[in-house]
Design a protein around this motif. Structure first.
Motif, PDB file in Angstrom:
ATOM      1  N   LEU A  51       0.827  -1.201   0.000  1.00  0.00           N
ATOM      2  CA  LEU A  51       0.000   0.000   0.000  1.00  0.00           C
ATOM      3  C   LEU A  51       0.864   1.255   0.000  1.00  0.00           C
ATOM      4  N   TRP A  52       1.908   1.259   0.840  1.00  0.00           N
ATOM      5  CA  TRP A  52       2.777   2.429   0.914  1.00  0.00           C
ATOM      6  C   TRP A  52       3.533   2.632  -0.387  1.00  0.00           C
ATOM      7  N   PHE A  53       4.023   1.554  -0.981  1.00  0.00           N
ATOM      8  CA  PHE A  53       4.814   1.669  -2.204  1.00  0.00           C
ATOM      9  C   PHE A  53       3.966   2.211  -3.358  1.00  0.00           C
ATOM     10  N   ILE A  54       2.789   1.606  -3.566  1.00  0.00           N
ATOM     11  CA  ILE A  54       1.940   2.042  -4.677  1.00  0.00           C
ATOM     12  C   ILE A  54       1.434   3.456  -4.437  1.00  0.00           C
ATOM     13  N   THR A  55       1.088   3.770  -3.178  1.00  0.00           N
ATOM     14  CA  THR A  55       0.596   5.116  -2.882  1.00  0.00           C
ATOM     15  C   THR A  55       1.679   6.164  -3.095  1.00  0.00           C
ATOM     16  N   SER A  56       2.889   5.885  -2.608  1.00  0.00           N
ATOM     17  CA  SER A  56       3.983   6.849  -2.773  1.00  0.00           C
ATOM     18  C   SER A  56       4.333   7.047  -4.241  1.00  0.00           C
TER      19      SER A  56
END
Length: 317
Positions: free
Chosen positions: A54-59
Motif C-alpha cells: 500500500l505504501w509503495f503504490i501510494t507513494s
C-alpha cells in the motif's frame, strides 16, 4: 516397618506422577507458546507485506501530483493521454474499465444465477456432477487462453457483425463474461445452499410452487450472498489485464460506443510500463493509474464487507 515402606513407595509414586504431569504441562505450555509465536509472526509478516505494498503504490502514485505538480482533477477528468507531451488525462481508461466491468457483470449475472438455480434446485445428481467440473475447468483456464480465443473468435465475429476492426468494449465484454461467470456462479451456488432448508419446506407446505419458492423465498434469502458474488466478479473483471488487452484495441481515447477501440487501466499499464523510465512523468502517470486500481480494489472489498454485515443482520432479525 512394612507400612512405612509402603507409604514411602506410595509417596514416591505420587511424586513421579506429579513430576510427569508437570513435565507434560510445561511441554504443552511451551508448544502452545511456540504455536502462538509462529502464528503471530506469520500474521505480522502478512500485515507488513500488505502495508508495504500500500505504501509503495501510494507513494509512487502520488508522485505525479507532488513531484510533477499535476492537478488531481485534471488527471481524473482529462481526455487526452499523451504522457510524453505532458498530457495525462486518465478519464478514457477509467471509463473503459468501468464500461467493461459493468457490461460483463450485467451479461454474466443472469446466466450465473440461472445456472446456480439449476444446479441447486432442478438438476439431478448427474447434472450437478457434470456442471461442477465444467465450471471448475473455466476457472483454471489461463487468461492468455481467453485472450487468444477472443482474438481468434470474438474479434472476427464482431468485425463481421458490426463492421470496423472488431476490437472494442463489446469484444472485451464477451471475453470477461466467460471469465467472471464461474466466479459468480460458484459463489451464488454456495449462497443458495446456505439458505435454511425449512424456508423451502415451509413455502412448499403453504402450497407454493417450486418456481414461487425459488423466486420469492430462496432468492430473496440469498440476496446478500448473490450481491457479494456479483461484486467479486466485478472486481475480477476490473483487474483483468492480459485478456482485455488482446481484444479491446488499446486506444487511449474516449470510447464513443461499445464497438469502438478503447483502453482500460490495466491494459494501459501493461502496455506502457516497460517503455518508461522510473521517475519521469510517463512512469509516474502509470503508477497513478495503478493507485486508482488499488483504491477500486479496496472499495470492492469494503462493499463486500458491508453487504455481508447487512446480510447477517437481516438473518438475525
Amino acid at each position: 516397618m512394612e507400612q512405612t515402606n509402603s507409604s514411602f513407595k506410595q509417596e514416591k509414586t505420587q511424586t513421579k506422577d506429579w513430576a510427569y504431569t508437570l513435565h507434560h504441562a510445561t511441554r504443552a505450555t511451551h508448544e502452545d507458546w511456540l504455536g502462538r509465536s509462529i502464528s503471530y509472526t506469520c500474521i505480522g509478516i502478512i500485515i507488513l507485506v500488505v502495508a508495504s505494498m500500500l505504501w509503495f503504490i501510494t507513494s509512487k502514485g502520488i508522485a505525479t501530483f507532488t513531484q510533477n505538480h499535476v492537478n488531481v482533477w485534471q488527471f481524473l477528468s482529462g481526455t487526452n493521454w499523451a504522457p510524453d507531451q505532458g498530457k495525462i488525462g486518465a478519464l478514457p481508461m477509467i471509463v473503459g474499465s468501468f464500461a467493461v466491468t459493468f457490461a460483463a457483470a450485467l451479461v454474466a449475472t443472469p446466466f450465473a444465477i440461472g445456472t446456480a438455480i439449476f444446479m441447486t434446485e432442478i438438476a439431478p445428481k448427474r447434472g450437478r456432477k457434470f456442471l461442477q467440473p465444467v465450471i471448475e475447468l473455466l476457472v483454471g483456464i489461463p487468461s492468455v487462453v481467453y485472450g487468444f480465443i477472443g482474438l481468434a473468435v470474438v474479434v472476427p465475429f464482431m468485425r463481421h457483425l458490426v463492421g470496423g476492426s472488431g476490437f472494442g468494449i463489446i469484444s472485451a465484454t464477451f471475453v470477461l463474461f466467460v471469465m467472471v461467470l464461474p466466479t459468480i456462479t460458484t459463489m451464488t451456488v454456495d449462497s443458495l445452499r446456505a439458505v435454511p432448508r425449512f424456508y423451502k419446506e415451509a413455502s412448499l407446505a403453504l402450497g407454493a410452487t417450486r418456481w414461487q419458492t425459488v423466486s420469492r423465498v430462496i432468492l430473496r434469502a440469498a440476496t446478500p450472498g448473490i450481491l457479494t458474488a456479483i461484486i467479486f466478479g466485478m472486481a475480477r473483471a476490473f483487474g483483468e489485464a492480459l485478456a482485455v488487452q488482446m481484444v479491446i484495441g488499446n486506444a487511449a481515447i474516449m470510447p464513443k460506443n461499445l464497438v469502438s477501440p478503447a483502453a482500460t487501466l490495466t491494459s494501459q499499464l501493461t502496455t506502457g510500463i516497460g517503455d518508461t523510465i522510473d521517475g519521469t512523468l510517463p512512469n509516474n502517470a502509470l503508477w497513478s493509474l495503478a493507485l486508482i486500481l488499488l483504491l477500486m480494489s479496496l472499495f470492492f472489498n469494503a462493499l463486500v464487507r458491508v453487504i455481508a454485515k447487512r446480510g447477517q443482520l437481516s438473518h438475525e432479525r
